[in-house]
Design an enzyme around this catalytic site. Sequence first.
Site, short mmCIF file in Angstrom:
data_model
loop_
_atom_site.label_atom_id
_atom_site.label_comp_id
_atom_site.label_asym_id
_atom_site.label_seq_id
_atom_site.Cartn_x
_atom_site.Cartn_y
_atom_site.Cartn_z
N ILE A 155 0.83 -1.20 0.00
CA ILE A 155 0.00 0.00 0.00
C ILE A 155 0.87 1.25 0.00
CG2 ILE A 155 -1.68 1.32 1.34
CD1 ILE A 155 -2.86 -1.40 2.24
N ARG A 176 12.61 -0.92 7.30
CA ARG A 176 13.80 -1.52 7.93
C ARG A 176 14.94 -1.67 6.93
NH1 ARG A 176 10.81 -6.41 11.20
NH2 ARG A 176 9.80 -5.13 12.80
N ILE A 231 -4.13 5.93 7.02
CA ILE A 231 -5.04 4.99 6.35
C ILE A 231 -4.72 3.56 6.77
CG2 ILE A 231 -5.64 6.42 4.36
CD1 ILE A 231 -2.82 3.83 4.23
N ALA A 232 -3.93 3.41 7.84
CA ALA A 232 -3.47 2.08 8.27
C ALA A 232 -4.41 1.53 9.34
CB ALA A 232 -2.04 2.17 8.76
N ARG A 233 -4.08 1.75 10.60
CA ARG A 233 -4.92 1.36 11.73
C ARG A 233 -4.88 2.48 12.74
NH1 ARG A 233 -7.17 -1.67 8.93
NH2 ARG A 233 -7.51 -3.92 9.17
N GLU A 262 -12.41 2.54 17.05
CA GLU A 262 -13.53 2.49 16.11
C GLU A 262 -14.68 1.65 16.65
OE1 GLU A 262 -12.64 1.41 12.09
OE2 GLU A 262 -10.80 2.55 12.07
N HIS A 280 -13.77 5.00 7.70
CA HIS A 280 -13.04 3.80 7.27
C HIS A 280 -13.49 3.37 5.87
CE1 HIS A 280 -10.48 0.38 9.05
NE2 HIS A 280 -10.39 0.34 7.73
N GLY A 282 -11.49 2.97 3.29
CA GLY A 282 -10.33 2.50 2.53
C GLY A 282 -10.62 1.58 1.36
#
Length: 315
Positions: A155, A176, A231-233, A262, A280, A282
């Site tokens: 993403i 990383r 837009i992840a968590r 949420e 949410h 997405g």
Amino acid sequence: MKLLVTRKLTDEVEARVAKEFDVTFRNGAAPMTEDEARQALAEYDALLVTLGDKVTAAAFEGSPRARIVANFGVGYNHIDVAAAEAKGITVTNTPGAVTDATADIAMMLILMSARRASAGERFVRRGDWTGWTPTQFLGQHVSGKKVGIIGLGRIGTAIAKRCHFGFGMEVAYTKRTPVDPGFPATHLSQDELLATSDFVVIAVPASPATHHLIGAAEIAKMQPHAHLINIARGDIVDEAALVAAMQGNVIAGAGLDVYEREPEVPEALRALDNVTLLPHLGTAALEVRDDMGHMAVDNLIAFRDGNTPPNRVSS
């Protein structure tokens, strides 16, 4: 195989599920509680679950009947995968199908936050607009600016590609190990990225290691004109710290599609005009939800037929 589907799916996917399995459609609007998940695991051979269903370690206690939990979505932090594996239960997800739709939402939030679209839309709906003026709702230009992406997976790469090719943005990222996405992108430490980016986009998976990855100290490192996009968590951002930062105009704006608790969105967050809030959205496109559903069903069918599911996850 006796299957429980915990939420309403698209008509196309539900029709396919009904042909393949002895299925019960829960169709509730609310996610399963921990107790409901424990009962479902004890009564069904398989579960098709979604975001928010509390398939916790406690839910796996005892002697569950279920042998597979198929997640509808790429993120599976609501499922205790280690606890499932300890009981010999397979967990799957639906990567790939969500990539482009989620990247599109990130771009929408970047644009909405930069150009103050959410505040402007509310202004028009209230009937407050009296006509165009040269200094009304001045936002920021997006083209040519620097975007910093925290996490350059599927993403994150799709977002970076849109920013670079669509808007001529300079791309920086954290990961990383440096990678070559196929276009110019600079690998930076998180601190360097926060300090130098005009737009910071969070695109890492939720895990214990990323819980509150972005808090008050991290937001304070950002430039005053910068925007934070998630837009992840939701729990990757310390929501209370974000509210305080936005109230204090530490950064110019934020665009959120996910929230720490949420569907609860704090009143203090909803009251802010410099924050764009989406429910949410997405992957909320019919074609995408069809694809996600079929991918989940493919995992279930493979398992039922004695094959390795194509999208098995592990702890």
